[in-house]
Scaffold this motif. Structure first.
Motif, PDB file in Angstrom:
ATOM      1  N   UNK A   9      -1.639  52.642 -35.779  1.00  0.00           N
ATOM      2  CA  UNK A   9      -0.393  53.501 -34.996  1.00  0.00           C
ATOM      3  C   UNK A   9       0.380  51.894 -33.682  1.00  0.00           C
ATOM      4  N   UNK A  10       1.704  52.777 -33.728  1.00  0.00           N
ATOM      5  CA  UNK A  10       2.832  51.800 -32.487  1.00  0.00           C
ATOM      6  C   UNK A  10       2.542  53.787 -32.030  1.00  0.00           C
ATOM      7  N   UNK A  11       3.118  52.477 -30.851  1.00  0.00           N
ATOM      8  CA  UNK A  11       3.144  53.798 -29.331  1.00  0.00           C
ATOM      9  C   UNK A  11       4.588  53.762 -28.487  1.00  0.00           C
ATOM     10  N   UNK A  12       5.022  54.941 -28.573  1.00  0.00           N
ATOM     11  CA  UNK A  12       6.250  54.695 -28.126  1.00  0.00           C
ATOM     12  C   UNK A  12       6.280  53.821 -26.444  1.00  0.00           C
ATOM     13  N   UNK A  68       1.078  49.761 -25.558  1.00  0.00           N
ATOM     14  CA  UNK A  68      -0.699  50.460 -26.515  1.00  0.00           C
ATOM     15  C   UNK A  68      -1.474  50.403 -25.079  1.00  0.00           C
ATOM     16  N   UNK A  69      -2.226  49.222 -24.411  1.00  0.00           N
ATOM     17  CA  UNK A  69      -2.674  49.252 -23.620  1.00  0.00           C
ATOM     18  C   UNK A  69      -3.417  50.406 -22.657  1.00  0.00           C
ATOM     19  N   UNK A  70      -2.450  51.226 -22.908  1.00  0.00           N
ATOM     20  CA  UNK A  70      -2.176  52.799 -22.108  1.00  0.00           C
ATOM     21  C   UNK A  70      -2.416  54.463 -23.185  1.00  0.00           C
ATOM     22  N   UNK A 108     -19.724  45.892 -39.449  1.00  0.00           N
ATOM     23  CA  UNK A 108     -20.008  47.092 -37.804  1.00  0.00           C
ATOM     24  C   UNK A 108     -18.793  47.134 -36.987  1.00  0.00           C
ATOM     25  N   UNK A 109     -17.577  46.968 -37.459  1.00  0.00           N
ATOM     26  CA  UNK A 109     -16.779  46.795 -36.329  1.00  0.00           C
ATOM     27  C   UNK A 109     -16.573  46.616 -35.111  1.00  0.00           C
ATOM     28  N   UNK A 110     -15.909  47.531 -33.967  1.00  0.00           N
ATOM     29  CA  UNK A 110     -16.683  47.333 -32.693  1.00  0.00           C
ATOM     30  C   UNK A 110     -16.435  49.115 -32.300  1.00  0.00           C
ATOM     31  N   UNK A 111     -17.005  49.672 -30.919  1.00  0.00           N
ATOM     32  CA  UNK A 111     -16.885  50.546 -30.266  1.00  0.00           C
ATOM     33  C   UNK A 111     -15.685  51.935 -30.277  1.00  0.00           C
ATOM     34  N   UNK A 112     -15.798  52.465 -31.417  1.00  0.00           N
ATOM     35  CA  UNK A 112     -14.128  53.376 -31.057  1.00  0.00           C
ATOM     36  C   UNK A 112     -14.103  53.872 -29.831  1.00  0.00           C
ATOM     37  N   UNK A 113     -12.801  53.996 -29.755  1.00  0.00           N
ATOM     38  CA  UNK A 113     -12.450  54.551 -28.401  1.00  0.00           C
ATOM     39  C   UNK A 113     -11.320  56.112 -28.748  1.00  0.00           C
ATOM     40  N   UNK A 114     -11.213  57.053 -27.593  1.00  0.00           N
ATOM     41  CA  UNK A 114     -10.104  58.030 -28.097  1.00  0.00           C
ATOM     42  C   UNK A 114      -8.951  57.558 -27.368  1.00  0.00           C
ATOM     43  N   UNK A 115      -8.029  57.550 -28.967  1.00  0.00           N
ATOM     44  CA  UNK A 115      -6.789  57.192 -28.791  1.00  0.00           C
ATOM     45  C   UNK A 115      -5.439  58.961 -28.606  1.00  0.00           C
ATOM     46  N   UNK A 116      -4.414  58.079 -28.099  1.00  0.00           N
ATOM     47  CA  UNK A 116      -3.110  59.487 -28.425  1.00  0.00           C
ATOM     48  C   UNK A 116      -3.028  59.539 -30.051  1.00  0.00           C
ATOM     49  N   UNK A 117      -3.376  60.861 -29.946  1.00  0.00           N
ATOM     50  CA  UNK A 117      -2.671  60.998 -31.809  1.00  0.00           C
ATOM     51  C   UNK A 117      -1.381  61.979 -30.992  1.00  0.00           C
ATOM     52  N   UNK A 118      -0.464  61.968 -29.813  1.00  0.00           N
ATOM     53  CA  UNK A 118       0.664  63.193 -30.056  1.00  0.00           C
ATOM     54  C   UNK A 118       1.793  62.836 -30.236  1.00  0.00           C
ATOM     55  N   UNK A 119       1.649  63.324 -31.838  1.00  0.00           N
ATOM     56  CA  UNK A 119       3.445  63.174 -32.580  1.00  0.00           C
ATOM     57  C   UNK A 119       4.171  62.158 -31.772  1.00  0.00           C
ATOM     58  N   UNK A 120       5.263  63.080 -30.428  1.00  0.00           N
ATOM     59  CA  UNK A 120       6.219  62.749 -29.949  1.00  0.00           C
ATOM     60  C   UNK A 120       5.838  61.212 -29.102  1.00  0.00           C
ATOM     61  N   UNK A 121       4.393  60.698 -29.268  1.00  0.00           N
ATOM     62  CA  UNK A 121       4.300  59.357 -28.769  1.00  0.00           C
ATOM     63  C   UNK A 121       4.198  58.412 -29.477  1.00  0.00           C
TER      64      UNK A 121
END
Length: 828
Positions: free
Chosen positions: A571-574, A577-579, A603-616
């Motif tokens: 995903x790329x955001x508008x 990315x850091x926020x 094992x990857x790393x600890x997942x975080x909550x990512x913005x998934x609102x389509x407009x963003x």
């Protein structure tokens, strides 16, 4: 007739010029701790001016001392042969760099003439000069009594001690009253005069009698007259002689310059004085001496008639390439030429250009030092080479191009000024393209490391493949250029190919990070690879021979990862990315991976909550995130052999552009995904990406080409599942050795699935020595865990062979005596 005269006559008869045979020659013993100045009764040199590079034969008298000790004392002279006179006997000794001297022959003093006559071909000045030359290519001319390690050993000590002496000299000048008022340009000019004066004085040049060494003002004036330099102006009331007097006296008392090669002085002068600060101040740039030496050596100028060579360095900076070219070309000139004849030839055949006037002066002064005892006459011109047609005209009038061009991109103002800047964004690409247009007989360029693999240099690689019969690429480690942190390489091309010749020889050399200092001292590379192949009609420009080439050739017919999984960016955001991540769950957010900084294999790393609102979202929202997949990093986790980590995702995790999602293209089971994760985390996939990717990101096309086994053994999925369960069950996995052994077993199963021949498997596993692996626990190389030679990793891991047991004797039983007798009687 005394003994020394006997040797003088013998040396003349085999070809040594009278001025190259010197009695009572003083030299600095740089291989001794206290830099003792020693005197040798007689030395014959292959060339003048004399130095350790051209010392060929020396004569000493034993005077009751042990000959071995005496020969060792004269190693720093540089002569490969030392004749020790003991009463009526003469012993010929080979001088060696890191081994005791070797006695070659012993004769009566009366038979020295016939001894030289018998060895005339080998002891001729041209023969020894060619054999001693550092530039002699591997497999070239060699004499068994010439120790090729001796010159680099002396050279390394000379550069270290000269550098220290020059730094001390500079510090004394800066600490003197009014020393802080001396600007860097003036400092540079005065230090040149001091070095040049010490050279003339230590070598007893007649002109040094024109000044009083205790009166620095007369010394400075004398050097200005000798080299027609003009008086240093612009210092107002500062008395230069007073400021530099202590520095001059310290320099005079330091290591003798009598036996030091002039080009060593030039290299150290430029390297020590032109600091990162002065480079930034004056816009000068430089090439490490050993890089220039390596490139010029590999051009193999000795294969050409020197009269046909015209060597040119655009963007000359401090002229290090030119100094190296001077030495190599001078070595090719006839031994009977005088110093003045050589000088007049060299100034007509070596030239350079540089936009910065001070850099032009630096290069000129370096060449003057390197060309002792000759006067000026060098052609280093101030020129804006990117001006319309300038570079093409200068390159076209020469036929050997050596260059370290600027790596920067053209600015907008450059694009407005220069037509060349409209054709490419890169100054390095522009310079290389113009050089290739001229089709020089030999070409040596320092370039960004992106030249090796990146698309931006693809056209230039194809052109090199089309023009030359021999192309070499040297890959350099970080930190090789003290004033730049850009990863660098060098391309060396020679042997313009006739249209009928469709064969090219490729050579790839690497300097590992661990060998950086060794390379800078001796020029030795870590590894070289070579192959000869035909040139395809549709040239791909594949000039780099990667490590493990034989492994990749063996796996060339294997299926690729792209046949089962399709890599897609995340995903790329508008916005930044850091926020895009939140510590807590939000209605518009979903769990996923934001960055790969602490990502680990399996094992990857600890997942975080990512913005998934389509407009963003700018990219990546149109994937079916509910499907099972693998997730791998798209940026290197490590700089070494383990850059890759992959995890199985059955939860529908999101991932940013710092990752690839590997989505099934065919039906795969969960066990298949676990097996593919093991393959991606294993040696083959990591080595493939480490070798075939630039330092920052992986290309999706390269990821898709990772070779995978012909089939996925069920055992792979089972072992991966077992390893993951053990990881989850351990409260402190970092300190758990069981996990290390489980991972080794899993790696063994991965390697076994490829069915590599033992020889290739050994090469593959060796690639990972001294590398750090991004796993959740301690990792040790397989050879450390299973030190049993001659077996595959799977055989070692199986436990069937004990390292301390005589398993060879158990497996390979000796023949019964009766059968041995039969074979002896009937087969032999």
């Amino acid at each position: 007739m005394n003994a020394v005269k006997t040797f003088i006559q013998a040396a003349h008869r085999v070809g040594y010029r009278s001025e190259a045979v010197i009695s009572d020659y003083a030299f600095a013993d740089v291989l001794a701790e206290n830099n003792t100045t020693r005197t040798v009764p007689l030395v014959a040199f292959t060339r003048t001016p004399p130095s350790y590079r051209s010392a060929a034969l020396a004569v000493v008298e034993a005077q009751g001392r042990q000959a071995v000790d005496l020969v060792n004392e004269y190693r720093a002279l540089g002569a490969p042969l030392l004749f020790v006179i003991e009463k009526d006997d003469v012993t010929v000794w080979q001088v060696r760099s890191d081994a005791p001297p070797r006695a070659i022959e012993k004769v009566l003093l009366a038979d020295v003439g016939s001894l030289f006559e018998r060895n005339q071909a080998q002891w001729h000045p041209d023969a020894i000069h060619r054999a001693k030359s550092i530039g002699t290519p591997s497999g070239g001319y060699q004499l068994d009594f010439v120790d090729l390690g001796l010159l680099p050993a002396i050279e390394g000590e000379i550069h270290t001690k000269l550098d220290r002496l020059l730094i001390e000299t500079l510090n004394l000048a800066r600490e003197a009253p009014s020393g802080n008022k001396i600007d860097p340009r003036t400092m540079f000019r005065v230090v040149f005069r001091l070095l040049a004066a010490k050279v003339l004085q230590d070598r007893r040049h007649p002109f040094s009698d024109s000044w009083d060494p205790h009166d620095l003002a007369t010394v400075l004036a004398g050097i200005e007259r000798y080299y027609s330099l003009g008086q240093i102006v612009g210092q107002g009331s500062v008395d230069l002689a007073q400021v530099f007097d202590k520095a001059w006296q310290h320099l005079l008392a330091g290591i003798s310059f009598s036996n030091i090669s002039a080009d060593d002085l030039a290299f150290v002068y430029e390297n020590t004085f032109v600091t990162p600060e002065t480079r930034k101040l004056f816009g000068t740039h430089s090439t490490p001496r050993q890089v220039a030496e390596y490139v010029v050596q590999r051009l193999e100028l000795h294969r050409h008639d020197p009269a046909d060579l015209h060597i040119y360095e655009p963007f000359a900076g401090a002229g290090v390439f030119l100094v190296s070219a001077l030495r190599h070309l001078r070595d090719l000139l006839p031994v009977e030429w005088s110093d003045q004849e050589r000088h007049e030839f060299l100034i007509k055949h070596i030239s350079g250009d540089e936009i910065d006037p001070f850099a032009c002066e630096v290069a000129t002064l370096s060449l003057i030092l390197a060309d002792y005892p000759n006067h000026n006459g060098w052609h280093i011109k101030e020129a804006d080479l990117f001006g319309e047609g300038v570079l093409a005209q200068r390159v076209g009038s020469n036929n050997v191009i050596v260059c370290n061009p600027p790596f920067e991109a053209f600015t907008q103002s450059d694009k407005d000024r220069y037509p060349l800047a409209k054709q490419t964004h890169s100054k390095a690409i522009a310079a290389l393209s113009v050089a290739l247009d001229a089709k020089p007989v030999a070409l040596g360029f320092v370039l960004p490391q992106s030249f090796i693999l990146e698309r931006q240099f693809a056209e230039q690689r194809r052109r090199l493949e089309g023009l030359y019969g021999t192309v070499e690429i040297l890959k350099l480690p970080d930190g090789i250029f003290g004033a730049s942190d850009v990863e660098s390489s060098a391309v060396i091309a020679r042997d313009l190919r006739e249209p009928s010749n469709e064969v090219i020889t490729l050579r790839s050399a690497e300097v590992a990070e661990r060998d950086r200092l060794s390379f800078l001292k001796s020029g030795q590379t870590t590894v070289t690879r070579e192959l000869t192949r035909s040139v395809a009609e549709n040239r791909a420009g594949e000039l780099w021979i990667p490590p493990l080439t034989n492994v990749w050739r063996y796996l060339d017919t294997y299926p690729s990862l792209g046949s089962k999984l399709g890599p897609r960016w995340g995903i790329r955001w508008n916005y930044d990315q850091n926020v895009a991540a939140s510590d807590s769950q939000l209605p518009t957010h979903r769990l996923g991976y934001l960055n790969a900084r602490r990502f680990q294999q399996y094992t990857g790393t600890q997942p975080v909550w990512l913005d998934f609102e389509v407009k963003n979202l700018r990219e990546g929202f149109d994937q079916d995130w509910t499907k099972p997949k693998l997730i791998m990093n798209a940026t290197r986790l490590r700089r070494g052999a383990w850059p890759l980590g992959a995890v199985v995702d059955l939860q529908g995790l999101l991932y940013s552009q710092q990752f690839f999602g590997l989505w099934p293209k065919v039906a795969v089971t969960e066990s298949d995904l676990l097996a593919l994760a093991a393959i991606l985390n294993g040696p083959v996939a990591n080595a493939y990406l480490a070798i075939n990717s630039p330092k920052d990101r992986f290309r999706s096309s390269v990821v898709a080409r990772i070779p995978i086994p012909q089939s996925l053994p069920q055992k792979l999925g089972e072992l991966t599942s077992q390893y993951l369960s053990a990881l989850r069950d351990q409260a402190a996995p970092r300190n758990n050795s069981e996990l290390m052994w489980l991972l080794a077993e899993l790696d063994a199963a991965v390697v076994e699935a490829y069915d590599l021949p033992l020889r290739l498997e050994r090469q593959l596993l060796s690639f990972f020595k001294a590398s750090e692996r991004p796993v959740a626990h301690e990792w040790k190389h397989w050879d450390t865990l299973y030190p049993v030679p001659g077996l595959s990793l799977a055989e070692r891991v199986s436990g069937r062979f004990n390292a301390s047991d005589d398993w060879v004797g158990k497996v390979f039983r000796p023949l019964p005596d009766a059968e041995i007798a039969f074979f002896r009687d009937h087969v032999a």
